[in-house]
Design a protein around this motif. Structure first.
Motif, PDB file in Angstrom:
ATOM      1  N   ILE A 131       0.613  -1.780  -0.209  1.00 13.57           N
ATOM      2  CA  ILE A 131       0.046  -0.050   0.333  1.00 13.57           C
ATOM      3  C   ILE A 131       0.478   1.236  -0.338  1.00 13.57           C
ATOM      4  O   ILE A 131       0.692   2.305  -0.586  1.00 13.57           O
ATOM      5  CB  ILE A 131      -1.231  -0.140   1.059  1.00 13.57           C
ATOM      6  N   ASP A 132       1.955   1.139   0.302  1.00 13.31           N
ATOM      7  CA  ASP A 132       2.667   2.548   0.789  1.00 13.31           C
ATOM      8  C   ASP A 132       3.429   2.582  -0.056  1.00 13.31           C
ATOM      9  O   ASP A 132       3.496   3.713  -0.831  1.00 13.31           O
ATOM     10  CB  ASP A 132       4.328   2.197   1.774  1.00 13.31           C
ATOM     11  N   SER A 135       0.659   4.160  -2.639  1.00 19.07           N
ATOM     12  CA  SER A 135       0.405   5.927  -2.569  1.00 19.07           C
ATOM     13  C   SER A 135       1.920   6.548  -3.283  1.00 19.07           C
ATOM     14  O   SER A 135       1.662   7.073  -3.501  1.00 19.07           O
ATOM     15  CB  SER A 135       0.700   5.987  -0.702  1.00 19.07           C
ATOM     16  N   LEU A 138       1.187   6.407  -6.729  1.00 20.72           N
ATOM     17  CA  LEU A 138       0.567   7.683  -6.913  1.00 20.72           C
ATOM     18  C   LEU A 138       0.865   9.001  -6.762  1.00 20.72           C
ATOM     19  O   LEU A 138       0.183   9.862  -7.089  1.00 20.72           O
ATOM     20  CB  LEU A 138      -1.101   7.540  -6.644  1.00 20.72           C
ATOM     21  N   ALA A 139       1.623   9.047  -5.771  1.00 23.54           N
ATOM     22  CA  ALA A 139       1.614  10.592  -5.273  1.00 23.54           C
ATOM     23  C   ALA A 139       2.811  11.096  -6.015  1.00 23.54           C
ATOM     24  O   ALA A 139       3.240  12.188  -7.085  1.00 23.54           O
ATOM     25  CB  ALA A 139       2.881  10.621  -3.805  1.00 23.54           C
ATOM     26  N   ALA A 144      -2.474  11.781  -4.889  1.00 22.53           N
ATOM     27  CA  ALA A 144      -2.281  11.535  -3.525  1.00 22.53           C
ATOM     28  C   ALA A 144      -3.543  11.074  -3.391  1.00 22.53           C
ATOM     29  O   ALA A 144      -4.033  11.812  -3.461  1.00 22.53           O
ATOM     30  CB  ALA A 144      -1.895  12.819  -3.546  1.00 22.53           C
ATOM     31  N   PRO A 145      -3.187  10.062  -3.020  1.00 21.30           N
ATOM     32  CA  PRO A 145      -4.579   9.865  -2.337  1.00 21.30           C
ATOM     33  C   PRO A 145      -4.073  10.199  -0.518  1.00 21.30           C
ATOM     34  O   PRO A 145      -3.302  10.704  -0.477  1.00 21.30           O
ATOM     35  CB  PRO A 145      -4.258   8.083  -2.039  1.00 21.30           C
ATOM     36  N   PRO A 147      -3.710  10.308   3.142  1.00 19.16           N
ATOM     37  CA  PRO A 147      -2.578   9.693   3.595  1.00 19.16           C
ATOM     38  C   PRO A 147      -3.498   9.339   4.993  1.00 19.16           C
ATOM     39  O   PRO A 147      -4.556   9.037   5.538  1.00 19.16           O
ATOM     40  CB  PRO A 147      -2.048  10.976   4.532  1.00 19.16           C
ATOM     41  N   ARG A 148      -2.948   7.749   4.905  1.00 15.56           N
ATOM     42  CA  ARG A 148      -3.319   6.680   6.011  1.00 15.56           C
ATOM     43  C   ARG A 148      -3.011   7.437   7.342  1.00 15.56           C
ATOM     44  O   ARG A 148      -2.261   8.092   7.363  1.00 15.56           O
ATOM     45  CB  ARG A 148      -1.963   5.529   6.246  1.00 15.56           C
TER      46      ARG A 148
END
Length: 169
Positions: A131-132, A135, A138-139, A144-145, A147-148
């Motif tokens: 996932i990281d 992410s 994507l960034a 950018a999703p 943030p967790r």
């Protein structure tokens, strides 16, 4: 009657056998007197030297007691060290058996959870890593999703922390 006894005594005194008897009696009397005097002398010596002998016996007793005490302490220390060694051996063996039991339990629990389809801590960690990575990609792409959250990161870190704590113990 007294006269008759006196006459008999006089007759005996005059005979040669009675002379031997009276000399023998005198010798026995002298010997008894000498034995008595020797006994009194020995008693006097014992009284004079008795205190010295008693003190010497006390000193010897103290020395013997110290030797006996040191030997007993040595034996006691030897037995204590043997018992400590045996206790250490038993403790280490028990620890080894406990570790084996714990690893068997963990393996069987992991197998049961895998059969039920529950992901392991490694699976969750791999998913979090993936996932990281996604992410981060994507960034870079400009999308950018969200943030967790800290709660999500803490929940993911809990199983790994628990397992590390168990291994350390």
């Amino acid at each position: 009657m007294v006269k008759k006894l006196k006459q008999m005594a006089d007759k005996k005194a005059a005979s040669p056998a009675s002379l031997l008897d009276s000399q023998f009696a005198a010798t026995v009397k002298d010997s008894a007197q000498q034995i008595w005097l020797a006994g009194l002398g020995a008693f006097s010596k014992a009284q004079e030297e008795g205190g010295k002998v008693f003190e010497a016996l006390v000193k010897e007793g103290v020395t013997l007691q110290k030797k006996t005490q040191s030997v007993a302490e040595g034996k006691l220390n030897e037995m204590a060290s043997k018992m400590t060694g045996m206790a250490g051996d038993v403790t280490s063996k028990a620890g080894q058996h406990w570790d084996k039991l714990e690893s068997i339990f963990e393996e069987r629990t992991a197998k049961a959870l895998a059969k039920l389809g529950v992901p392991s801590a490694k699976d969750v960690a791999a998913l979090n890593k993936r996932i990281d990575e996604l992410s981060a990609q994507l960034a870079k792409a400009g999308k950018a999703p969200a943030p967790r959250s800290a709660a999500t990161k803490a929940a993911a870190a809990k199983p790994a922390a628990k397992k590390a704590a168990r291994k350390a113990a």
